[in-house]
Design an enzyme around this catalytic site. Structure first.
Site, PDB file in Angstrom:
ATOM      1  N   SER A  36       7.091  -0.816  -0.940  1.00 13.43           N
ATOM      2  CA  SER A  36       6.343  -0.838   0.320  1.00 13.43           C
ATOM      3  C   SER A  36       5.207  -1.853   0.374  1.00 13.43           C
ATOM      4  O   SER A  36       4.578  -2.021   1.423  1.00 13.43           O
ATOM      5  CB  SER A  36       5.780   0.549   0.622  1.00 13.43           C
ATOM      6  OG  SER A  36       6.793   1.400   1.119  1.00 13.43           O
TER       7      SER A  36
ATOM      8  N   LYS B  92       5.284  -4.269   3.231  1.00 12.31           N
ATOM      9  CA  LYS B  92       4.705  -4.037   4.553  1.00 12.31           C
ATOM     10  C   LYS B  92       3.524  -4.957   4.855  1.00 12.31           C
ATOM     11  O   LYS B  92       3.134  -5.118   6.011  1.00 12.31           O
ATOM     12  CB  LYS B  92       4.296  -2.575   4.695  1.00 12.31           C
ATOM     13  CG  LYS B  92       5.488  -1.606   4.707  1.00 12.31           C
ATOM     14  CD  LYS B  92       5.045  -0.161   4.882  1.00 12.31           C
ATOM     15  CE  LYS B  92       6.210   0.794   5.047  1.00 12.31           C
ATOM     16  NZ  LYS B  92       6.926   1.091   3.792  1.00 12.31           N
TER      17      LYS B  92
ATOM     18  N   SER C 274       2.057   4.460   5.124  1.00 12.75           N
ATOM     19  CA  SER C 274       3.254   3.727   4.710  1.00 12.75           C
ATOM     20  C   SER C 274       4.505   4.233   5.414  1.00 12.75           C
ATOM     21  O   SER C 274       5.588   4.297   4.832  1.00 12.75           O
ATOM     22  CB  SER C 274       3.445   3.820   3.186  1.00 12.75           C
ATOM     23  OG  SER C 274       4.316   2.812   2.727  1.00 12.75           O
TER      24      SER C 274
ATOM     25  N   LYS D 238      -2.225  -2.036  -0.357  1.00 11.82           N
ATOM     26  CA  LYS D 238      -0.938  -1.393  -0.116  1.00 11.82           C
ATOM     27  C   LYS D 238      -0.264  -0.927  -1.412  1.00 11.82           C
ATOM     28  O   LYS D 238      -0.167  -1.686  -2.372  1.00 11.82           O
ATOM     29  CB  LYS D 238       0.008  -2.366   0.606  1.00 11.82           C
ATOM     30  CG  LYS D 238       1.230  -1.686   1.180  1.00 11.82           C
ATOM     31  CD  LYS D 238       0.879  -0.780   2.345  1.00 11.82           C
ATOM     32  CE  LYS D 238       1.972   0.216   2.681  1.00 11.82           C
ATOM     33  NZ  LYS D 238       2.140   1.293   1.678  1.00 11.82           N
TER      34      LYS D 238
END
Length: 447
Positions: A66, A69, A130, A252
């Site tokens: 993730s 992202k 997320s 993140k």
């Protein structure tokens, strides 16, 4: 008898010594061992200069989960800036997005098919929680389909100068989790990959180009309309969360079976901002878990904040001894002063302030064959760069491999072109000067 006993021992000792001398240890092993980062790859960067303070396996492409992202966020901010979408624009949830968003095995906020959510709501769900379904919804809002959005992701990665990467979807999930609707042209087993260095570059560009991202990534928890309601940030290093660390405000996390436990973090203390990346972080037992990525990030942050600071070593207008002027041809003046256009700041390790020396590099394209500038010359015209040459060992360099700590060197004043009469008189003076010099040499030759 005594001598015979000593000879085998001596031969064994000499053989062992020769064997040990043949063993080569990588230059960076001691630095890596000192931090003892338990991850497949890692990097620590000072954000304002791009100076790499620590790195391990930083150029190998690995799963990023993730953390992908961040590229979706970059393209979203860019689309808003270009007025292709807006914060309050509403996006209708497709069946595909709905099916992904209700999968409780994935990080998600459930999104109802046919219902509308604003880009802001979807973005906050993506950046804080997320949420994978929300991420795909943003991709569809920008490009019309996830397939077209993935094309944008790879194109933007190239534009940003990233290396060792491949995007196959907008979320970072393994394609097999996308309900059989993974982007056309990709395989079910595909997953996004990137190197730690490129991950840090992406984080740097995201924060520099769109610093407002930190306003959202620093939110520890927030309500989302409908279920689940409260979204708790997966970045547990944020102040007030389980692994609270002073100064952390992004960026993140990422987790898949393929990528392991990953985290791109950033923190700021006393004017020093760092970016950290860990990929497939593990604990001392060799197993990965949620806390391992934060523990390994903390090691790098502690190392940076304890040992480094950003310092201005040369002020604006700085002139280097023996490099204060450049000769000028065809000007009212025969030379022009040069100085630094702005202060030069470097990341300095404690006790190494005196290990930097100024070095001027003049742009040879600006000079004629005789090494002179040609008038007219504007004040503030760039003629080269001032570098801070580090005299110690630097195994890591900068985030961009070709970069050095430098600022522009510019002219301190303007130099107008001399009129024809002045140039003529200089020519005459030069002619008689040459004649005189030749005569002096001839006379000296007589004696």
């Amino acid at each position: 008898m005594i001598i015979r006993k000593k000879i085998p021992f001596l031969a064994f000792f000499l053989s062992l010594l020769m064997f040990v001398s043949m063993i080569t240890v990588p230059e960076r092993a001691s630095a890596e061992d000192a931090l003892d980062i338990n991850a497949d790859a890692a990097i620590l960067v000072e954000a304002s200069t791009g100076k790499v303070l620590y790195a391990k396996n930083e150029d190998t492409a690995l799963g990023i989960a993730s953390m992908s992202k961040m590229m979706t966020e970059y393209l979203m901010f860019e689309a808003i800036k270009d007025k292709k979408i807006s914060w309050e624009q509403e996006q209708t949830i497709s069946d595909y997005v709905h099916q992904v968003s209700i999968d409780t095995n994935l990080s998600n906020v459930p999104l109802e098919a046919g219902k509308k959510y604003t880009i802001r709501q979807l973005y906050e769900a993506m950046a804080i929680y997320s949420a994978n379904g929300a991420t795909i919804a943003i991709a569809e809002a920008i490009a019309g389909s996830e397939k077209k959005f993935v094309d944008l992701m790879n194109k933007k990665a190239e534009e940003l100068g990233l290396e060792n990467y491949k995007f196959v979807n907008s979320t970072g999930l393994n394609n097999k989790d996308l309900k059989g609707k993974h982007p056309e042209g990709t395989k079910p087993e595909d997953e996004n990959i990137m190197s730690a260095r490129s991950m840090a570059k992406l984080a740097s560009r995201l924060m520099n180009d769109y610093p407002e991202v930190l306003e959202t990534t620093s939110i520890p928890e927030k309500e989302f309309p409908g279920k689940p309601g409260k979204m708790v940030n997966w970045n547990w290093m944020l102040p007030s969360l389980d692994f609270s660390y002073e100064g952390v405000d992004g960026l993140k996390t990422g987790t898949t079976d393929f990528a392991g436990y990953c985290f791109t973090g950033t923190a700021k203390r006393d004017g020093l901002r760092v970016i950290t990346v860990v990929m497939n972080a593990k604990g001392k037992n060799g197993q990965g878990d949620y806390k391992s990525r934060f523990n390994e990030s903390k090691k790098m942050m502690d190392y940076a904040f304890t040992n480094f600071s950003v310092k201005e070593i040369y002020p604006k207008g700085y002139q280097v001894k023996n490099n204060k002027t450049i000769p000028v041809i065809s000007g009212k003046e025969k030379s022009v002063s040069i100085q630094s256009e702005s202060p030069l700041k470097v990341v300095v390790k404690n006790g190494e302030e005196k290990m930097y020396k100024p070095r001027v590099k003049i742009d040879k394209k600006k000079l004629n064959k005789e090494g002179k500038l040609t008038a007219p010359i504007k004040k503030g015209e760039k003629v080269g760069v001032l570098e801070a040459a580090y005299e110690g060992e630097d195994p890591y360099g900068f985030l961009s491999k070709s970069k050095t700590a430098s600022v522009n060197m510019v002219t301190g004043e303007k130099v107008e072109k001399a009129n024809w009469f002045v140039l003529m008189m200089r020519g005459i003076g030069g002619f008689f000067g040459d004649v005189w010099d030749s005569s002096v040499k001839t006379v000296k030759g007589w004696f």
